[in-house]
Design an enzyme around this catalytic site. Structure first.
Site, short mmCIF file in Angstrom:
data_model
loop_
_atom_site.label_atom_id
_atom_site.label_comp_id
_atom_site.label_asym_id
_atom_site.label_seq_id
_atom_site.Cartn_x
_atom_site.Cartn_y
_atom_site.Cartn_z
N LYS A 80 0.82 -1.22 0.00
CA LYS A 80 0.00 0.00 0.00
C LYS A 80 0.85 1.27 0.00
CE LYS A 80 -0.77 0.42 5.01
NZ LYS A 80 -1.79 0.57 6.05
N ASP A 81 2.16 1.15 0.26
CA ASP A 81 3.05 2.31 0.21
C ASP A 81 3.51 2.65 -1.21
OD1 ASP A 81 2.96 2.69 2.94
OD2 ASP A 81 4.85 1.67 3.35
N LEU A 127 -5.61 9.16 6.58
CA LEU A 127 -6.78 9.97 6.25
C LEU A 127 -7.99 9.11 5.91
CD1 LEU A 127 -5.31 12.87 4.09
CD2 LEU A 127 -6.45 13.07 6.30
N ARG A 128 -7.74 7.97 5.27
CA ARG A 128 -8.84 7.06 4.94
C ARG A 128 -9.59 6.64 6.19
NH1 ARG A 128 -8.91 1.91 5.93
NH2 ARG A 128 -6.67 1.93 6.36
N ARG A 129 -8.84 6.29 7.25
CA ARG A 129 -9.50 5.88 8.50
C ARG A 129 -10.17 7.07 9.18
NH1 ARG A 129 -4.13 2.88 9.87
NH2 ARG A 129 -4.45 0.84 8.87
N ARG A 146 1.41 9.55 14.43
CA ARG A 146 2.47 8.91 13.67
C ARG A 146 3.27 8.02 14.60
NH1 ARG A 146 6.66 10.86 9.53
NH2 ARG A 146 6.85 8.60 9.59
N GLY A 147 4.21 7.26 14.01
CA GLY A 147 5.08 6.41 14.81
C GLY A 147 4.91 4.95 14.44
N VAL A 149 4.48 0.77 15.31
CA VAL A 149 3.37 0.07 15.99
C VAL A 149 3.47 0.21 17.50
CG1 VAL A 149 2.33 -2.18 16.43
CG2 VAL A 149 2.96 -1.54 14.09
N THR A 151 4.97 2.50 19.28
CA THR A 151 4.71 3.88 19.68
C THR A 151 3.22 4.16 19.72
OG1 THR A 151 6.81 4.61 18.74
CG2 THR A 151 5.12 6.29 19.08
N ARG A 152 2.50 3.68 18.71
CA ARG A 152 1.06 3.92 18.65
C ARG A 152 0.33 3.16 19.76
NH1 ARG A 152 -0.55 4.84 12.33
NH2 ARG A 152 1.46 5.66 11.65
N CYS A 241 -3.70 12.61 -1.88
CA CYS A 241 -3.72 12.38 -0.44
C CYS A 241 -4.90 13.04 0.26
CB CYS A 241 -2.42 12.89 0.16
SG CYS A 241 -0.97 12.04 -0.48
#
Length: 323
Positions: A80-81, A127-129, A146-147, A149, A151-152, A241
């Site tokens: 997806k990137d 943004l999609r979420r 951001r960050g 996994v 970190t989140r 975006c």
């Protein structure tokens, strides 16, 4: 063919290393060729800016530069990137079996999305979420984050937690063996995934036919068909975006063989406009199904959402680096 270790380029995050490690192990198991991981630092890894402001391919270009410079033999990307436009001289040699592409909620107190109270703070980097959370009308306070996994997750589960929940891709948690923290795997009817979410792209130089052939052993035809359909929709919409696009293709057995069921959505960032449609067809027609569904969405007025300020043109959708 040489038996020297193949150099696999990867980002250095725990998730990227896990993904690349799985590919390396699978390739060695299937072919006997040893593989060594080569860490490549990308522009996205060096920036703290919001993902959607970093530009297309920010987690990809350094790996592709290393391929072109022949300092690595092949690379593994979160599919997806990748920009939708093909990279000259490079080839997606394999799409391994796709992980569950759905999104996952990690919430304090084991809550589901419906159990979060009005005003609950929920974080995500996509943004999609964000758009789809707004579209649900649950009165949640959505915060861009951001960050990596860990970190989140610390924003919800750590000693200094400041959020009630975060939304991540289930695939990334699965690859890091962290599915135990998931409080709800979100139904695509609520949260449609990003195109190619959960899929990996194994990329090499097109002028290395021996390696192209070697890597093909990792390719999973059903995963490739699903990704082709989803990415064809994205490319046809020429989504930027500022206009969240979601897509999810499922393969199922039909009356006359396998069929693809593709769902697509274009959602305004504030969630006020939420266009969703679906199409079916055969895996052989995966790209055409995606293009046709994009045309259907455009007929409904998706272009007015896609034309909002910040639209950046063909092949530029960037969904972020963290599965």
């Amino acid at each position: 063919m040489s038996t020297a270790p193949l150099r696999l380029g990867t980002r250095g995050s725990a998730l990227a290393m896990a993904q690349s490690g799985h590919v390396a192990e699978a390739l060695t198991a299937a072919t006997g060729r040893p593989v060594e991981l080569v860490e490549v630092v990308t522009a996205g890894d060096r920036s703290n800016a919001p993902v959607h402001r970093l530009g297309v391919g920010v987690f990809v270009s350094a790996l592709r530069d290393a391929l072109a410079a022949r300092t690595i033999d092949f690379a593994v990307h979160s599919y997806k990137d990748l920009p939708t436009a093909a990279a000259p001289g490079l080839h997606i040699a394999a799409i391994p079996p796709r992980q569950d592409p759905r999104d996952a909620l990690v919430a304090r107190g084991g809550r589901t999305l419906a159990e979060l109270p009005p005003g609950a703070r929920i974080g995500t980097g996509a943004l999609r979420r964000i758009a789809q959370l707004h579209a649900l009308g649950l009165q949640l306070e959505v915060q861009p984050i951001r960050g990596n996994v860990d970190t989140r997750l610390a924003r919800v589960l750590g000693p200094d937690a400041d959020l009630d929940a975060v939304v991540l891709a289930r695939a990334g948690l699965a690859r890091l063996a962290r599915t135990d923290v998931i409080t709800e795997t979100l139904d695509p009817m609520l949260m449609l995934p990003a195109p190619a979410q959960g899929a990996l792209a194994v990329e090499c130089r097109i002028d290395d036919p021996d390696l192209v052939e070697l890597l093909a052993v990792l390719d999973h035809a059903p995963s490739r068909a699903a990704v082709v359909a989803e990415r064809a929709l994205l490319a046809t919409l020429e989504a930027g975006c500022s206009a969240p696009v979601a897509a999810y293709a499922e393969l199922a057995e039909g009356d006359s063989g396998d069929e693809i069921y593709l769902r697509g959505a274009v959602i305004s960032p504030d969630g006020a406009r939420d266009l969703r449609l679906s199409r079916t067809g055969t895996p052989a027609d995966a790209a055409e199904i995606g293009k046709a569904l994009a045309a259907d969405l455009l007929d409904l007025g998706a272009d007015s959402i896609l034309g909002q300020e910040g639209h950046t043109g063909p092949g530029t959708q960037q969904f972020g680096s963290t599965e």
